[in-house]
Design an enzyme around this catalytic site. Structure first.
Site, PDB file in Angstrom:
ATOM      1  N   ASP A  16       0.871  -1.128   0.085  1.00 34.88           N
ATOM      2  CA  ASP A  16      -0.133   0.156  -0.156  1.00 34.88           C
ATOM      3  C   ASP A  16       0.817   1.285   0.013  1.00 34.88           C
ATOM      4  O   ASP A  16       1.827   1.340   0.588  1.00 34.88           O
ATOM      5  CB  ASP A  16      -0.837  -0.271   1.200  1.00 34.88           C
ATOM      6  CG  ASP A  16      -2.055   1.032   1.052  1.00 34.88           C
ATOM      7  OD1 ASP A  16      -2.323   1.679  -0.060  1.00 34.88           O
ATOM      8  OD2 ASP A  16      -2.543   1.322   2.182  1.00 34.88           O
ATOM      9  N   HIS A  33       3.082   2.386  -9.073  1.00 34.12           N
ATOM     10  CA  HIS A  33       3.181   1.150  -8.993  1.00 34.12           C
ATOM     11  C   HIS A  33       4.483   0.473  -9.660  1.00 34.12           C
ATOM     12  O   HIS A  33       4.715  -0.524  -9.216  1.00 34.12           O
ATOM     13  CB  HIS A  33       1.859   0.584  -9.722  1.00 34.12           C
ATOM     14  CG  HIS A  33       0.572   0.874  -9.409  1.00 34.12           C
ATOM     15  ND1 HIS A  33       0.436   0.912  -8.011  1.00 34.12           N
ATOM     16  CD2 HIS A  33      -0.618   1.441  -9.827  1.00 34.12           C
ATOM     17  CE1 HIS A  33      -0.978   1.165  -7.895  1.00 34.12           C
ATOM     18  NE2 HIS A  33      -1.386   1.727  -8.950  1.00 34.12           N
ATOM     19  N   LEU A 127      12.297 -20.041  -1.642  1.00 36.71           N
ATOM     20  CA  LEU A 127      11.389 -19.381  -1.101  1.00 36.71           C
ATOM     21  C   LEU A 127      10.141 -19.330  -2.078  1.00 36.71           C
ATOM     22  O   LEU A 127      10.188 -19.536  -3.351  1.00 36.71           O
ATOM     23  CB  LEU A 127      11.740 -17.764  -1.466  1.00 36.71           C
ATOM     24  CG  LEU A 127      10.786 -16.542  -1.472  1.00 36.71           C
ATOM     25  CD1 LEU A 127      10.524 -16.378   0.015  1.00 36.71           C
ATOM     26  CD2 LEU A 127      11.541 -15.289  -1.803  1.00 36.71           C
TER      27      LEU A 127
HETATM   28  C1  FPP Z   1      -1.834  -0.459  -3.526  1.00 39.36           C
HETATM   29  O1  FPP Z   1      -1.468   0.960  -3.664  1.00 39.36           O
HETATM   30  C2  FPP Z   1      -1.184  -0.902  -4.605  1.00 39.36           C
HETATM   31  C3  FPP Z   1      -1.872  -1.483  -5.880  1.00 39.36           C
HETATM   32  C4  FPP Z   1      -3.344  -1.799  -5.707  1.00 39.36           C
HETATM   33  C5  FPP Z   1      -1.166  -2.213  -6.823  1.00 39.36           C
HETATM   34  C6  FPP Z   1       0.183  -3.017  -6.445  1.00 39.36           C
HETATM   35  C7  FPP Z   1       0.665  -3.137  -7.645  1.00 39.36           C
HETATM   36  C8  FPP Z   1       2.177  -3.406  -7.851  1.00 39.36           C
HETATM   37  C9  FPP Z   1       3.064  -3.124  -6.704  1.00 39.36           C
HETATM   38  C10 FPP Z   1       2.619  -3.327  -9.037  1.00 39.36           C
HETATM   39  C11 FPP Z   1       3.492  -4.672  -9.512  1.00 39.36           C
HETATM   40  C12 FPP Z   1       2.876  -5.759  -8.956  1.00 39.36           C
HETATM   41  C13 FPP Z   1       3.643  -6.879  -9.104  1.00 39.36           C
HETATM   42  C14 FPP Z   1       3.077  -8.234  -8.593  1.00 39.36           C
HETATM   43  C15 FPP Z   1       4.765  -7.175 -10.253  1.00 39.36           C
HETATM   44  P1  FPP Z   1      -2.399   2.225  -3.585  1.00 39.36           P
HETATM   45  O2  FPP Z   1      -2.517   2.547  -5.059  1.00 39.36           O
HETATM   46  O3  FPP Z   1      -3.813   2.043  -3.070  1.00 39.36           O
HETATM   47  O4  FPP Z   1      -1.560   3.402  -2.891  1.00 39.36           O
HETATM   48  P2  FPP Z   1      -2.524   4.614  -2.196  1.00 39.36           P
HETATM   49  O5  FPP Z   1      -3.279   4.340  -1.097  1.00 39.36           O
HETATM   50  O6  FPP Z   1      -1.277   5.612  -1.998  1.00 39.36           O
HETATM   51  O7  FPP Z   1      -3.231   5.477  -3.408  1.00 39.36           O
END
Ligand code: FPP
Length: 246
Positions: A16, A33, A127
């Protein structure tokens, strides 16, 4: 003084804070991301070094479909890049990829890539990296319960009494997306929120919950070591008593 816990066997991480990380830099959310994916790469190496055998990553929840189409597409594109470019590395380092979630709703290319990496890494044991994609814990439990129910309906044709018996934990656990991963010992949530957001609810029944304000793309080895140090100091009783309380 009570002894400290060994390292956790299974760590769950809620990725997050990517969006806020990007906003603070005047970047698009997709850039956040991308940085989140890079943080993930670094972390997998640290887990290998620490010999922690299981990690579960909340990469896309069943609720994340509510996000703008553009953002969702950017996430699929990052995942495609991730899974197509990391296979060699997983094989070289002994990482086994597992996926939890309903993959049927993913773009076909993503689904195919993930299934391919799962198959090619299935004998790796250093892992296990469990990518939770289109994952929601409540759905997972409902799907597992329905599978058990179908088996019980079959059984009822032969043995009504057995079919009506209470479902055992292990019977249900075998149907969870995460099977055969062990229960989560430590759940880490960066990004400042203090909730589980429908992530591994069954598997985290006795997990220690660690929250930090650090945003996921900034989460580094120092943050991980702090979380592990905290985990080791936790009195883990699993509903019983500590020896010192006897
Ligand atoms: C939450 O942060 C994050 C996500 C919904 C997406 C996570 C995806 C990745 C890290 C991309 C790569 C993934 C892989 C498996 C290679 P948010 O967008 O809710 O953050 P915020 O709360 O600051 O808006």
């Amino acid at each position: 003084m009570s002894e400290e816990n060994p390292n956790p066997r299974h760590v769950g991480i809620i990725l997050d804070g990517n969006g806020r990380w990007a906003r603070a830099r005047g970047l698009k959310r997709s850039e956040g991301h991308k940085a989140g994916g890079e943080a993930l790469d670094r972390l997998l190496d640290q887990f290998l070094d620490l010999r922690i055998p299981y990690i579960s990553l909340y990469a896309f929840s069943t609720e994340n479909w509510k996000r703008p189409k553009m953002e969702i597409q950017a996430i699929w594109s990052l995942m495609r890049e991730f899974f197509s470019s990391r296979l060699e590395r997983c094989l070289e380092k002994g990482i086994r990829v597992h996926a939890s979630g309903d993959l049927s709703r993913l773009p076909a290319v993503n689904r195919k890539l993930i299934l391919e990496v799962i198959e090619k890494t299935e004998h790796n044991r250093n892992l296990t990296a469990n990518f939770c994609v289109n994952y929601g814990s409540q759905d997972e439990i409902l799907i597992a319960a329905t599978k058990v129910l179908h088996r019980r309906l079959d059984l009822a044709k032969k043995d009504k009494k057995k079919a009506a018996a209470l479902i055992s934990k292990s019977e249900l656990e075998k149907e969870l997306f995460t099977y055969p991963l062990p229960p989560v010992d430590l759940m880490v949530r960066p990004g400042g929120e203090q909730r589980l957001s429908n992530f591994l609810l069954w598997q985290s029944a006795y997990a220690e919950l660690y929250f930090t304000d650090t945003l996921w793309p900034d989460f580094n080895k120092r943050n991980l070591m702090t979380a592990l140090k905290w985990f080791k100091s936790r009195p883990r009783k699993f509903g019983g008593l500590l020896e010192s309380q006897d």
